[in-house]
Design an enzyme around this catalytic site. Structure first.
Site, PDB file in Angstrom:
ATOM      1  N   PRO A 156       0.829  -1.208   0.000  1.00 15.32           N
ATOM      2  CA  PRO A 156       0.000   0.000   0.000  1.00 15.32           C
ATOM      3  C   PRO A 156       0.865   1.261   0.000  1.00 15.32           C
ATOM      4  O   PRO A 156       1.790   1.390   0.804  1.00 15.32           O
ATOM      5  CB  PRO A 156      -0.796  -0.131   1.301  1.00 15.32           C
ATOM      6  CG  PRO A 156      -0.823  -1.597   1.584  1.00 15.32           C
ATOM      7  CD  PRO A 156       0.508  -2.105   1.104  1.00 15.32           C
ATOM      8  N   GLU A 157       0.572   2.158  -0.918  1.00 12.14           N
ATOM      9  CA  GLU A 157       1.276   3.431  -1.002  1.00 12.14           C
ATOM     10  C   GLU A 157       0.339   4.529  -0.509  1.00 12.14           C
ATOM     11  O   GLU A 157      -0.708   4.246   0.075  1.00 12.14           O
ATOM     12  CB  GLU A 157       1.756   3.650  -2.437  1.00 12.14           C
ATOM     13  CG  GLU A 157       2.663   2.514  -2.923  1.00 12.14           C
ATOM     14  CD  GLU A 157       3.135   2.674  -4.358  1.00 12.14           C
ATOM     15  OE1 GLU A 157       3.210   3.820  -4.848  1.00 12.14           O
ATOM     16  OE2 GLU A 157       3.419   1.642  -5.000  1.00 12.14           O
ATOM     17  N   LYS A 196       3.145   6.581   4.182  1.00 13.87           N
ATOM     18  CA  LYS A 196       2.465   5.286   4.092  1.00 13.87           C
ATOM     19  C   LYS A 196       1.987   4.787   5.451  1.00 13.87           C
ATOM     20  O   LYS A 196       1.559   3.637   5.566  1.00 13.87           O
ATOM     21  CB  LYS A 196       3.409   4.244   3.482  1.00 13.87           C
ATOM     22  CG  LYS A 196       3.914   4.590   2.090  1.00 13.87           C
ATOM     23  CD  LYS A 196       4.899   3.528   1.612  1.00 13.87           C
ATOM     24  CE  LYS A 196       5.556   3.920   0.299  1.00 13.87           C
ATOM     25  NZ  LYS A 196       6.540   2.910  -0.148  1.00 13.87           N
ATOM     26  N   ARG A 227      14.208  -3.864  -7.944  1.00 11.79           N
ATOM     27  CA  ARG A 227      12.796  -3.512  -8.061  1.00 11.79           C
ATOM     28  C   ARG A 227      12.385  -3.470  -9.529  1.00 11.79           C
ATOM     29  O   ARG A 227      13.141  -3.027 -10.393  1.00 11.79           O
ATOM     30  CB  ARG A 227      12.533  -2.127  -7.435  1.00 11.79           C
ATOM     31  CG  ARG A 227      12.978  -1.979  -5.994  1.00 11.79           C
ATOM     32  CD  ARG A 227      12.117  -2.762  -5.029  1.00 11.79           C
ATOM     33  NE  ARG A 227      10.750  -2.270  -5.008  1.00 11.79           N
ATOM     34  CZ  ARG A 227      10.345  -1.244  -4.246  1.00 11.79           C
ATOM     35  NH1 ARG A 227      11.206  -0.596  -3.474  1.00 11.79           N
ATOM     36  NH2 ARG A 227       9.082  -0.874  -4.253  1.00 11.79           N
TER      37      ARG A 227
END
Length: 277
Positions: free
Chosen positions: A2-3, A59, A267
């Site tokens: 979740p951002e 966040k 990433r």
């Protein structure tokens, strides 16, 4: 993970449901995720505390309690915080439920986390607003004090590549892999460009696109691929509107070129090599 848009959506979905309620007791089933002030037990410290406001920093979800303390919830990779009204509390409990908050109206707040990376930390309100996690947080991208002038001045001092810079929470709070890729795609900037190489017009594009994509993410109730749901258990819809993230091999929505998916510092990074320079 979740951002900012997902955590803000969770905050909004819970605020109208649990603000003003009192925590009667807490069942903590995975002690390693919970931290309290020195000399106190997590469950004891929360018993009888009233939730007076829900906030967010980057966040981090902030449950401000009476007594000038705050429960900081970091969902990390797979954390979920779901509220069940009294008539819903008999619904089967999800696997990996690690904490249950019993509220004084008969409702429940369940925290689940498959990967067990998330944390629940009780700290003073002042500390939560200043530094809710281990590292210092940068400005809020949607905050009124996040000006283009400050953003531009910060960029020219950095030789860091744009993608890792946007992921640096000390530079900006709240962006992660999804919204960093999306902001760069909208701004037509290659993720390997260095921050100090941007001219004024490019910097303005990036500033505007960061704010736009985050607000669009909030408006769409977040991005749901696997784990994310809001505080009522509902999925977001922004995954249907993504330009590049998760679309490797598909055509660019702007030029029709192929979206690439490449690794950067471990990433995944998604971008259009034709549009983004």
């Amino acid at each position: 993970m979740p951002e900012l848009p997902e955590v803000e959506t969770v905050r909004r979905s819970l605020a109208g449901r649990i603000t003003g309620l009192t925590i009667e007791k807490v069942e903590l089933r995975l002690p390693k995720i919970a931290f309290a002030l020195p000399g106190t037990l997590f469950t004891d410290a929360l018993r009888g505390r009233r939730i007076i406001e829900l906030g967010r920093r980057g966040k981090y979800l902030l449950l401000h309690l009476d007594g000038d303390e705050t429960l900081v919830i970091h969902l990390r990779m797979t954390g979920r915080l779901i509220h069940l009204r009294p008539e819903e509390r008999e619904e089967p409990e999800a696997a990996h439920t690690h904490a249950v908050f019993f509220l004084d109206d008969g409702s429940l707040l369940r925290y689940t986390d498959v990967r067990q990376f998330g944390t629940l930390t009780l700290m003073t309100r002042e500390a939560a607003l200043r530094q809710p996690g281990k590292g210092r947080l940068g400005p809020e991208p949607l905050g009124q004090d996040f000006s283009f002038v400050d953003f531009r001045n910060a960029l020219v001092k950095r030789k860091t590549k744009l993608k890792p810079l946007l992921l640096d929470q000390s530079f900006l709070a709240g962006l992660g892999n999804i919204y960093a890729d999306e902001a760069l795609a909208r701004a037509r900037l290659h993720p390997d460009r260095t921050a100090d190489s941007l001219d004024d017009e490019e910097s303005r594009r990036l500033y505007d696109c960061i704010r736009t994509v985050l607000q669009e993410g909030i408006d769409a109730k977040g991005t749901s691929f696997r784990d994310y749901v809001d505080g009522e258990g509902r999925k977001g819809e922004f995954q249907e509107k993504l330009w590049v993230y998760g679309r490797g091999g598909n055509p660019c929505r702007r030029c029709g070129g192929e979206i690439l998916r490449e690794k950067r510092a471990g990433r995944s990074t998604h971008f259009c090599p034709r549009c983004q320079k």
